[in-house]
Design an enzyme around this catalytic site. Structure first.
Site, PDB file in Angstrom:
ATOM      1  N   LYS A  11       0.858  -1.197   0.000  1.00  0.00           N
ATOM      2  CA  LYS A  11       0.000   0.000   0.000  1.00  0.00           C
ATOM      3  C   LYS A  11       0.893   1.247   0.000  1.00  0.00           C
ATOM      4  O   LYS A  11       1.984   1.209  -0.553  1.00  0.00           O
ATOM      5  CB  LYS A  11      -0.990  -0.048   1.165  1.00  0.00           C
ATOM      6  N   HIS A  94      -8.179  -2.993  -6.506  1.00  0.00           N
ATOM      7  CA  HIS A  94      -8.194  -3.114  -5.043  1.00  0.00           C
ATOM      8  C   HIS A  94      -9.377  -2.322  -4.495  1.00  0.00           C
ATOM      9  O   HIS A  94      -9.720  -1.260  -5.021  1.00  0.00           O
ATOM     10  CB  HIS A  94      -6.871  -2.598  -4.459  1.00  0.00           C
ATOM     11  N   GLY A 172      -7.458  -4.890   6.995  1.00  0.00           N
ATOM     12  CA  GLY A 172      -6.877  -3.997   7.994  1.00  0.00           C
ATOM     13  C   GLY A 172      -7.646  -3.949   9.302  1.00  0.00           C
ATOM     14  O   GLY A 172      -7.392  -3.099  10.148  1.00  0.00           O
ATOM     15  N   SER A 208      -6.532  -9.354   6.480  1.00  0.00           N
ATOM     16  CA  SER A 208      -6.023  -9.732   7.809  1.00  0.00           C
ATOM     17  C   SER A 208      -5.437 -11.141   7.835  1.00  0.00           C
ATOM     18  O   SER A 208      -5.581 -11.862   8.815  1.00  0.00           O
ATOM     19  CB  SER A 208      -7.106  -9.575   8.884  1.00  0.00           C
TER      20      SER A 208
END
Ligand code: 13P
Length: 246
Positions: A11, A94, A172, A208
């Site tokens: 990212k 994304h 996240g 995650s």
């Protein structure tokens, strides 16, 4: 059997100094694992990755690409420019770009095709929001997102993509889809790919994924690896996930 693939999505993180330390730690320890691996990094650091990763088993790529071949598109990066830095992969669609930059499934499809035309492997991301999951729309949402890509690509092109299922509510947040929940969606995506003669495509799970849940997720029949955000910024965690994929 499909080979497993573990891709780090950095990212908008990193700096020359921080990346140098991370890349050094990765190349020193990665060896020749059973799984393939790569990092997708901010475009300014592609040259640094090329220098650091050439000769290692870790590939590299970008996080977005223009659907255009070149010209008056300020701020955009063409697929051929990524090829100049010997990228293998580029992430397209994304959820952060769909949500924050208004990218439609049709634009994502055009980006995937631009990547393929330049010889890159697009990692096409699909995934539902929490509200969509709670409304029972998961299959409809990911089906539409993948459908738009398959509608544009030829069968030969479709067979060359990598697909990533990333439930938006798991990104996240520390909240992971259970292995069974993820497998259920992956199986439907596989069926959709098979209709386009692309059933052999690798389907990654993202959201995650950490060293402690990676093995169970990647043991599922239709989960062929991971797209890793936060844990890819820590060499030890990323290497552990690569090691868990066999
Ligand atoms: P996290 O692993 O930080 O949840 O991010 C997943 C992701 O968005 C990878 O593209």
């Amino acid at each position: 059997m499909r080979r497993k693939l573990v891709v780090g999505n950095w990212k908008m993180n990193g700096s020359l100094a921080v990346n140098a330390a991370l890349l050094e730690a990765l190349t020193t320890a990665v060896g020749t694992p059973a799984a393939a691996s790569a990092v997708c990094v901010p475009a300014p650091y592609l040259g640094q990755c090329q220098a650091a990763l050439t000769g290692s088993t870790i590939g590299w790529g970008a996080q977005d690409v223009s659907s255009h071949g070149g010209g008056a598109y300020t701020g955009e990066v063409a697929a051929t420019m990524l090829v100049d830095f010997a990228c293998t992969y580029v992430i397209v669609g994304h959820s952060e770009r769909r949500a924050m930059h208004g990218e439609s499934s049709e634009l994502v499809a055009a980006k995937a095709q631009a990547a393929l035309s330049a010889g890159l492997t697009p990692i096409v991301c699909v995934g539902e929001t929490l509200a969509e999951r709670e409304a029972g729309q998961t299959f409809a949402v990911v089906g539409e997102q993948l459908g738009a890509v398959l509608a544009l690509l030829s069968e030969a092109e479709a067979a060359r993509i990598v697909l990533a299922y990333e439930p938006v509510w798991a990104i996240g947040t520390g909240q992971t889809a259970t292995a069974a929940m993820a497998q259920e969606v992956h199986a439907q995506l596989r069926a959709q790919l098979t209709q386009k003669q692309a059933g052999g495509v690798q389907i990654l799970y993202g959201g995650s994924m950490k060293p402690d849940n990676a093995r169970e997720l990647m043991a599922q029949t239709d989960i062929d690896g991971g797209l890793i955000g936060g844990a890819s910024l820590k060499a030890g965690d990323f290497l552990a996930i690569i090691g868990a994929a066999s």
